[in-house]
Design an enzyme around this catalytic site. Structure first.
Site, PDB file in Angstrom:
ATOM      1  N   ASP A  10      66.507  -8.747 -37.607  1.00  0.00           N
ATOM      2  CA  ASP A  10      66.593 -10.051 -36.938  1.00  0.00           C
ATOM      3  C   ASP A  10      65.292 -10.244 -36.178  1.00  0.00           C
ATOM      4  O   ASP A  10      64.523  -9.291 -35.978  1.00  0.00           O
ATOM      5  CB  ASP A  10      67.785 -10.073 -35.958  1.00  0.00           C
ATOM      6  CG  ASP A  10      67.891 -11.401 -35.198  1.00  0.00           C
ATOM      7  OD1 ASP A  10      67.667 -12.458 -35.816  1.00  0.00           O
ATOM      8  OD2 ASP A  10      68.172 -11.385 -33.982  1.00  0.00           O
ATOM      9  N   SER A  11      65.069 -11.464 -35.721  1.00  0.00           N
ATOM     10  CA  SER A  11      63.894 -11.737 -34.899  1.00  0.00           C
ATOM     11  C   SER A  11      63.967 -10.992 -33.569  1.00  0.00           C
ATOM     12  O   SER A  11      63.015 -10.996 -32.806  1.00  0.00           O
ATOM     13  CB  SER A  11      63.803 -13.234 -34.620  1.00  0.00           C
ATOM     14  OG  SER A  11      64.935 -13.631 -33.874  1.00  0.00           O
ATOM     15  N   CYS A  73      69.745 -13.093 -39.464  1.00  0.00           N
ATOM     16  CA  CYS A  73      69.051 -14.158 -38.751  1.00  0.00           C
ATOM     17  C   CYS A  73      69.168 -15.424 -39.598  1.00  0.00           C
ATOM     18  O   CYS A  73      68.733 -15.430 -40.760  1.00  0.00           O
ATOM     19  CB  CYS A  73      67.580 -13.743 -38.603  1.00  0.00           C
ATOM     20  SG  CYS A  73      66.523 -15.000 -37.889  1.00  0.00           S
ATOM     21  N   GLU A 151      66.457 -12.664 -24.998  1.00  0.00           N
ATOM     22  CA  GLU A 151      65.525 -11.553 -25.268  1.00  0.00           C
ATOM     23  C   GLU A 151      65.029 -10.886 -23.973  1.00  0.00           C
ATOM     24  O   GLU A 151      64.551  -9.765 -24.014  1.00  0.00           O
ATOM     25  CB  GLU A 151      64.338 -12.053 -26.106  1.00  0.00           C
ATOM     26  CG  GLU A 151      64.684 -12.307 -27.575  1.00  0.00           C
ATOM     27  CD  GLU A 151      64.969 -11.036 -28.376  1.00  0.00           C
ATOM     28  OE1 GLU A 151      64.310 -10.020 -28.140  1.00  0.00           O
ATOM     29  OE2 GLU A 151      65.875 -11.076 -29.238  1.00  0.00           O
ATOM     30  N   CYS A 183      73.135 -19.290 -34.977  1.00  0.00           N
ATOM     31  CA  CYS A 183      72.052 -18.343 -34.687  1.00  0.00           C
ATOM     32  C   CYS A 183      72.727 -17.051 -34.229  1.00  0.00           C
ATOM     33  O   CYS A 183      73.695 -17.100 -33.456  1.00  0.00           O
ATOM     34  CB  CYS A 183      71.170 -18.907 -33.571  1.00  0.00           C
ATOM     35  SG  CYS A 183      69.972 -17.737 -32.904  1.00  0.00           S
ATOM     36  N   HIS A 185      71.943 -14.844 -32.238  1.00  0.00           N
ATOM     37  CA  HIS A 185      71.891 -14.538 -30.803  1.00  0.00           C
ATOM     38  C   HIS A 185      73.067 -15.206 -30.052  1.00  0.00           C
ATOM     39  O   HIS A 185      73.458 -14.750 -28.977  1.00  0.00           O
ATOM     40  CB  HIS A 185      70.590 -15.072 -30.182  1.00  0.00           C
ATOM     41  CG  HIS A 185      69.371 -14.236 -30.452  1.00  0.00           C
ATOM     42  ND1 HIS A 185      68.775 -14.166 -31.683  1.00  0.00           N
ATOM     43  CD2 HIS A 185      68.626 -13.454 -29.621  1.00  0.00           C
ATOM     44  CE1 HIS A 185      67.694 -13.377 -31.614  1.00  0.00           C
ATOM     45  NE2 HIS A 185      67.589 -12.927 -30.372  1.00  0.00           N
TER      46      HIS A 185
HETATM   47  N1  DGL Z   1      68.676 -14.881 -34.349  1.00  0.00           N
HETATM   48  C1  DGL Z   1      67.989 -15.795 -35.144  1.00  0.00           C
HETATM   49  C2  DGL Z   1      68.853 -16.747 -35.894  1.00  0.00           C
HETATM   50  O1  DGL Z   1      69.949 -16.408 -36.257  1.00  0.00           O
HETATM   51  C3  DGL Z   1      66.647 -16.316 -34.752  1.00  0.00           C
HETATM   52  C4  DGL Z   1      66.443 -16.868 -33.433  1.00  0.00           C
HETATM   53  C5  DGL Z   1      64.981 -17.064 -33.182  1.00  0.00           C
HETATM   54  O2  DGL Z   1      64.247 -16.094 -33.251  1.00  0.00           O
HETATM   55  O3  DGL Z   1      64.581 -18.202 -32.918  1.00  0.00           O
HETATM   56  O4  DGL Z   1      68.455 -17.848 -36.187  1.00  0.00           O
END
Ligand code: DGL
Length: 259
Positions: A10-11, A73, A151, A183, A185
Site C-alpha cells: 500500500d502507499s 490500495c 500516516e 481507500c 486507510h
Molecule cells: N490507501 C490508498 C488507497 O486505498 C492510498 C491512499 C493514498 O496514498 O492517497 O487508495
C-alpha cells in the site's frame, strides 16, 4: 511453492486493514507487507507516477519470493493493476470501492463514496460506477488530507474530525444510506465516522471481499500453504516504524527499509 509468502503493498499503513482481513481468513499463510509511506499519499500523484511506484513495490515483493501480490490500495489498483498484470506472471488481487453492494442495496437511492482523487478520477472507477449506479445519486468526495493525518498517527484527532464533518455534509444533505470507504486507510476512521453519521447509514469497505478473493485465487492456482507451521509475518516500511507498530498494536515484527 505453497510456503512462499503472499505479498501486500500500500502507499502506507492503510493496507494493514486489508492485511488483518487476509490474516484472519488465511492464518497459515506467510505474509510480507510493504508500507510505501515515504511516497504517501499516492492519491494526488499522476497515473504514471502511481504505476512507477507500484512497479517498484512489486519488484521488491517478487525479489522476496512472493507467490501472489495483493495491491492493498484502491489508488494503485485503479491506476496500475492493468500494467502490473501485463508485466508480471504472478497473480495480482486488487481492491476497488464497494460501489456495487451499496448501489444494489440503497433504499434512499443515494450513496456516498469517500476516496482519493486518484481513485475517483480513474477510468476503472468510472466504469464500475457507470455499470451499477443507474438511477442512483452517487455523491463522490475526495478525502483530501486524510491519508497524511493517518500516516502521522493523527487518526482520531480533532483535526480529522473537522475534515470528516465537512466531507460528509453534502452526503447527509443528499440523504445517503450507504457510505463506501474507497481507500484502505479509511476503515480506521470508522469510530469517528460513527460519531458523525446517523445510525441508519451503513459504512462499507472491500476488505473482506479482497480476503475472500485472495483465498479463492490461491485455491484455484493451488498455491495454498497447507503446512501447519506458525506463519512468518513481516512488515517493512520506508517511513516511521512507530506509526506502523501502533496501528498493528505491536503484534507483528516491523522493520524499516529503504525502498
Ligand atoms: N490507501 C490508498 C488507497 O486505498 C492510498 C491512499 C493514498 O496514498 O492517497 O487508495
Amino acid at each position: 511453492m505453497n510456503t512462499q509468502p503472499i505479498g501486500i503493498f500500500d502507499s502506507g499503513i492503510g493496507g494493514t486493514s486489508i492485511f488483518k482481513e487476509i490474516h484472519a481468513l488465511l492464518p497459515n499463510e506467510n505474509i510480507i507487507y510493504l508500507a510505501d509511506s515515504k511516497y504517501a499519499p499516492y492519491g494526488n500523484k499522476s497515473k504514471a507516477r502511481i504505476i512507477e511506484l507500484s512497479i517498484k513495490n512489486t519488484e521488491l515483493l517478487l525479489a522476496k519470493d512472493c507467490k501472489l501480490i495483493v495491491v492493498a490500495c484502491n489508488t494503485a489498483t485503479t491506476n496500475a493493476i492493468k500494467v502490473l498484470r501485463t508485466q508480471y506472471d504472478v497473480p495480482f488481487i486488487g481492491i476497488e470501492p464497494a460501489i456495487k453492494p451499496a448501489a444494489l442495496n440503497t433504499k434512499t437511492k443515494a450513496v456516498g463514496i469517500l476516496a482519493t482523487k486518484g481513485t475517483l478520477s480513474s477510468e476503472l472507477f468510472h466504469k464500475t460506477t457507470d455499470l451499477y449506479s443507474n438511477g442512483i445519486n452517487v455523491i463522490e468526495q475526495v478525502g483530501e488530507g486524510i491519508v497524511p493525518l493517518i500516516e502521522v498517527g493523527k487518526t482520531n484527532s480533532e483535526e480529522m474530525k473537522a475534515l470528516l464533518k465537512v466531507y460528509v455534509e453534502p452526503m447527509l444533505i443528499a440523504n445517503i444510506d450507504y457510505l463506501v470507504l474507497g481507500c484502505t486507510h479509511y476503515p480506521y476512521l470508522i469510530p469517528l465516522l460513527s460519531e458523525l453519521l446517523p445510525k441508519h447509514i451503513k459504512i462499507i469497505d472491500s476488505g473482506l471481499a479482497v480476503a475472500k478473493q485472495t483465498k479463492a485465487v490461491l485455491e484455484q492456482k493451488k498455491l495454498m500453504n497447507e503446512t501447519n507451521a506458525a506463519p512468518k509475518i513481516e512488515f517493512y516500511t520506508n517511513g516511521n516504524k512507530a506509526v506502523l507498530e501502533a496501528i498493528l498494536n505491536k503484534t507483528f515484527k516491523t522493520s524499516e527499509l529503504d525502498f
